[in-house]
Design a protein around this motif. Structure first.
Motif, PDB file in Angstrom:
ATOM      1  N   PHE A  36      22.867  45.283   2.640  1.00 23.40           N
ATOM      2  CA  PHE A  36      24.294  45.000   2.833  1.00 23.40           C
ATOM      3  C   PHE A  36      25.202  46.156   2.414  1.00 23.40           C
ATOM      4  N   LEU A  37      24.657  47.149   1.740  1.00 22.16           N
ATOM      5  CA  LEU A  37      25.471  48.280   1.282  1.00 22.16           C
ATOM      6  C   LEU A  37      26.171  48.954   2.458  1.00 22.16           C
ATOM      7  N   GLY A  38      27.486  49.160   2.322  1.00 26.56           N
ATOM      8  CA  GLY A  38      28.247  49.872   3.339  1.00 26.56           C
ATOM      9  C   GLY A  38      28.590  49.059   4.570  1.00 26.56           C
ATOM     10  N   LYS A  39      28.261  47.774   4.573  1.00 25.20           N
ATOM     11  CA  LYS A  39      28.552  46.924   5.725  1.00 25.20           C
ATOM     12  C   LYS A  39      29.722  46.000   5.407  1.00 25.20           C
ATOM     13  N   ASN A  40      30.476  45.625   6.458  1.00 22.49           N
ATOM     14  CA  ASN A  40      31.567  44.678   6.243  1.00 22.49           C
ATOM     15  C   ASN A  40      31.021  43.250   6.231  1.00 22.49           C
ATOM     16  N   ARG A  41      31.884  42.303   5.936  1.00 21.92           N
ATOM     17  CA  ARG A  41      31.462  40.902   5.783  1.00 21.92           C
ATOM     18  C   ARG A  41      30.785  40.374   7.038  1.00 21.92           C
ATOM     19  N   VAL A  42      31.343  40.685   8.202  1.00 15.36           N
ATOM     20  CA  VAL A  42      30.785  40.196   9.468  1.00 15.36           C
ATOM     21  C   VAL A  42      29.400  40.803   9.712  1.00 15.36           C
ATOM     22  N   GLN A  43      29.256  42.093   9.464  1.00 14.56           N
ATOM     23  CA  GLN A  43      27.961  42.748   9.650  1.00 14.56           C
ATOM     24  C   GLN A  43      26.894  42.162   8.718  1.00 14.56           C
ATOM     25  N   LYS A  44      27.300  41.866   7.488  1.00 14.78           N
ATOM     26  CA  LYS A  44      26.368  41.270   6.528  1.00 14.78           C
ATOM     27  C   LYS A  44      25.907  39.901   7.011  1.00 14.78           C
ATOM     28  N   GLN A  45      26.879  39.088   7.458  1.00 10.03           N
ATOM     29  CA  GLN A  45      26.541  37.748   7.946  1.00 10.03           C
ATOM     30  C   GLN A  45      25.617  37.836   9.164  1.00 10.03           C
ATOM     31  N   GLN A  46      25.896  38.799  10.058  1.00 13.56           N
ATOM     32  CA  GLN A  46      25.070  38.957  11.250  1.00 13.56           C
ATOM     33  C   GLN A  46      23.629  39.276  10.888  1.00 13.56           C
ATOM     34  N   LEU A  47      23.429  40.113   9.886  1.00 14.09           N
ATOM     35  CA  LEU A  47      22.065  40.439   9.461  1.00 14.09           C
ATOM     36  C   LEU A  47      21.305  39.168   9.072  1.00 14.09           C
ATOM     37  N   VAL A  48      21.964  38.284   8.344  1.00 16.31           N
ATOM     38  CA  VAL A  48      21.314  37.047   7.917  1.00 16.31           C
ATOM     39  C   VAL A  48      21.133  36.106   9.101  1.00 16.31           C
ATOM     40  N   TYR A  49      22.182  35.926   9.912  1.00 14.61           N
ATOM     41  CA  TYR A  49      22.067  35.033  11.065  1.00 14.61           C
ATOM     42  C   TYR A  49      20.973  35.496  12.025  1.00 14.61           C
ATOM     43  N   GLY A  72      18.134  24.385  17.702  1.00 11.11           N
ATOM     44  CA  GLY A  72      18.639  23.164  17.079  1.00 11.11           C
ATOM     45  C   GLY A  72      17.899  22.728  15.821  1.00 11.11           C
ATOM     46  N   THR A  73      16.882  23.492  15.415  1.00 15.43           N
ATOM     47  CA  THR A  73      16.145  23.152  14.197  1.00 15.43           C
ATOM     48  C   THR A  73      17.046  23.263  12.975  1.00 15.43           C
ATOM     49  N   LEU A  74      17.895  24.279  12.987  1.00 16.96           N
ATOM     50  CA  LEU A  74      18.818  24.519  11.885  1.00 16.96           C
ATOM     51  C   LEU A  74      20.233  24.254  12.388  1.00 16.96           C
ATOM     52  N   HIS A  75      20.881  23.250  11.797  1.00 20.51           N
ATOM     53  CA  HIS A  75      22.181  22.814  12.315  1.00 20.51           C
ATOM     54  C   HIS A  75      23.353  23.599  11.751  1.00 20.51           C
ATOM     55  N   ALA A  76      23.438  23.681  10.454  1.00 25.27           N
ATOM     56  CA  ALA A  76      24.610  24.312   9.840  1.00 25.27           C
ATOM     57  C   ALA A  76      24.205  25.004   8.549  1.00 25.27           C
ATOM     58  N   ILE A  77      24.613  26.267   8.442  1.00 27.37           N
ATOM     59  CA  ILE A  77      24.340  26.998   7.204  1.00 27.37           C
ATOM     60  C   ILE A  77      25.543  27.868   6.876  1.00 27.37           C
ATOM     61  N   SER A  78      25.939  27.821   5.624  1.00 30.33           N
ATOM     62  CA  SER A  78      27.025  28.653   5.119  1.00 30.33           C
ATOM     63  C   SER A  78      26.387  29.772   4.309  1.00 30.33           C
ATOM     64  N   ILE A  79      26.728  31.004   4.649  1.00 30.61           N
ATOM     65  CA  ILE A  79      26.068  32.151   4.034  1.00 30.61           C
ATOM     66  C   ILE A  79      27.060  32.985   3.237  1.00 30.61           C
ATOM     67  N   LYS A  80      26.664  33.309   2.019  1.00 34.88           N
ATOM     68  CA  LYS A  80      27.401  34.277   1.208  1.00 34.88           C
ATOM     69  C   LYS A  80      26.459  35.444   0.955  1.00 34.88           C
ATOM     70  N   THR A  81      26.962  36.655   1.142  1.00 31.52           N
ATOM     71  CA  THR A  81      26.112  37.832   0.997  1.00 31.52           C
ATOM     72  C   THR A  81      26.568  38.674  -0.189  1.00 31.52           C
ATOM     73  N   PHE A  82      25.595  39.295  -0.838  1.00 32.97           N
ATOM     74  CA  PHE A  82      25.861  40.134  -2.003  1.00 32.97           C
ATOM     75  C   PHE A  82      24.926  41.335  -1.980  1.00 32.97           C
ATOM     76  N   THR A  83      25.446  42.508  -2.353  1.00 26.85           N
ATOM     77  CA  THR A  83      24.552  43.608  -2.689  1.00 26.85           C
ATOM     78  C   THR A  83      24.000  43.289  -4.074  1.00 26.85           C
ATOM     79  N   PRO A  84      22.917  43.934  -4.494  1.00 27.11           N
ATOM     80  CA  PRO A  84      22.412  43.667  -5.851  1.00 27.11           C
ATOM     81  C   PRO A  84      23.473  43.893  -6.930  1.00 27.11           C
ATOM     82  N   GLU A  85      24.303  44.911  -6.751  1.00 24.64           N
ATOM     83  CA  GLU A  85      25.353  45.193  -7.741  1.00 24.64           C
ATOM     84  C   GLU A  85      26.398  44.082  -7.764  1.00 24.64           C
ATOM     85  N   GLU A  86      26.792  43.601  -6.583  1.00 26.48           N
ATOM     86  CA  GLU A  86      27.770  42.503  -6.514  1.00 26.48           C
ATOM     87  C   GLU A  86      27.197  41.250  -7.155  1.00 26.48           C
ATOM     88  N   TRP A  87      25.938  40.958  -6.875  1.00 30.39           N
ATOM     89  CA  TRP A  87      25.297  39.772  -7.440  1.00 30.39           C
ATOM     90  C   TRP A  87      25.274  39.868  -8.968  1.00 30.39           C
TER      91      TRP A  87
END
Length: 81
Positions: free
Chosen positions: A38-51, A61-76
């Protein structure tokens, strides 16, 4: 899906990733994802990596709804250290 399954899929799809996935009702999940990818990426780019790791399960349809929060190790560490 079980939260542990989602955790494994995210962690398999992202480099050096740690995912904390919670969900009680089998439909709605929250994920906190920590990765140096996630380093150097904006919020949308980070979410896209996870999605991208979950896209197949969302599309079929196996996975209906997921809310994702992203963190670099330093942010975490600064939020949870």
């Amino acid at each position: 899906m079980h939260p542990e399954e989602i955790k494994q899929i995210i962690e398999a799809g992202l480099t050096e990733c740690t995912a904390i996935v919670e969900g009680k009702d089998g439909k709605h999940y929250t994920a906190a994802v920590v990765s140096p990818a996630f380093l150097g990426k904006n919020r949308v780019q980070k979410q896209q990596l996870v999605y991208n790791t979950l896209n197949h399960y969302i599309t079929d349809g196996t996975l209906h709804a997921i809310s994702i929060k992203t963190f670099t190790p330093e942010e975490w560490h600064s939020h949870h250290g």
